[in-house]
Design an enzyme around this catalytic site. Sequence first.
Site, mmCIF file in Angstrom:
data_model
loop_
_atom_site.group_PDB
_atom_site.id
_atom_site.type_symbol
_atom_site.label_atom_id
_atom_site.label_comp_id
_atom_site.label_asym_id
_atom_site.label_seq_id
_atom_site.Cartn_x
_atom_site.Cartn_y
_atom_site.Cartn_z
ATOM 1 C CE LYS A 119 17.868 45.547 -9.485
ATOM 2 N NZ LYS A 119 19.010 46.376 -9.967
ATOM 3 C CB THR A 123 22.383 51.248 -13.758
ATOM 4 O OG1 THR A 123 21.318 50.297 -13.822
ATOM 5 C CG2 THR A 123 22.087 52.380 -14.728
ATOM 6 C CE1 TYR A 177 19.921 42.792 -10.018
ATOM 7 C CE2 TYR A 177 22.107 43.740 -9.720
ATOM 8 C CZ TYR A 177 20.969 43.575 -10.486
ATOM 9 O OH TYR A 177 20.887 44.185 -11.717
ATOM 10 C CB ILE A 237 16.324 48.407 -7.366
ATOM 11 C CG1 ILE A 237 16.160 48.252 -5.842
ATOM 12 C CG2 ILE A 237 17.736 48.884 -7.703
ATOM 13 C CD1 ILE A 237 17.125 47.289 -5.185
#
Length: 294
Positions: free
Chosen positions: A161, A45, A133, A204
């Site tokens: 994640k 992000t 991730y 997250i």
Amino acid sequence: MITGSIVALATPMKASGEIDWEALRRLVGFHLDNGTDAIVAAGTTGEPTTMSFAEHFDVIRCVVEEVAGRIPVIAGTGANATSEAVELARYAREVGADLCLSVAPYYNKPTQEGLYQHFKAVAEGGGLPVILYNVPGRTCSDIYNETVFRLAELENIVGLKDATGNLERAEELVDRLKGSDFALYSGDDPTACDFMLMGGHGDISVCANVAPRAMHELCEAAVAGDDERAHQINTRLMPLHTALGVEANPIPVKWALHRMGLAEQGIRLPMTWLSDKYHSTVSEALQLAGVTEG
């Protein structure tokens, strides 16, 4: 172990595309004031893929300095070159980040053994605890659960994640890793509530950029197993979860931050500003969530 709402922090930019350092510091303060439990700096992000190395480093350092030890800072350090991922993790350690978030190598499509060796090298060479991730929709590289279980045995790999949105996969992860110190975080806001209620440790979150207090309360309730309260909050937030996905992240959330007066109208190519046809969708979702007034 970090639990709760972990914001995947957007990086404010000016209309020119230059990073707005003052706005970044203010945004960190906004999260400190509104219950965010930890911050990811320069994750997906935050647009690190369109930053220079120096900018990437400076974003991590800026967030660490502004947080000043009040909540954990997780540095986004993923790369599709293992040596680069190690270097990013080393730098994050030097400036005081608490952990690193390392995405599966993208574009080059390694095998499961390649993924294992990549993350093993980051864990051994980077000097920070590593959160894996997995976001195959962006990377075209999927860390299978069996590979996660192998990696979870390594000393410096401390969590995952999971942004697949696949709750069956999440259930297997929770069942197999129950009782360990390995943290499981959702990376998909629409399914995060159920992920946490089945035993996940936090989210997250993109949504936490604009609704930090509500996301903190949602995660607190869900991690504690308070099904009724968690679903009550999540129902109110679901239109916002959905609206923040109308175009590729972080396009909608950067528009929302601008709408809230927290950032200028800045994003870097190849990302473009939110299409006009979606402005009302995101604006109405912000109102329904109680983030802005009508």
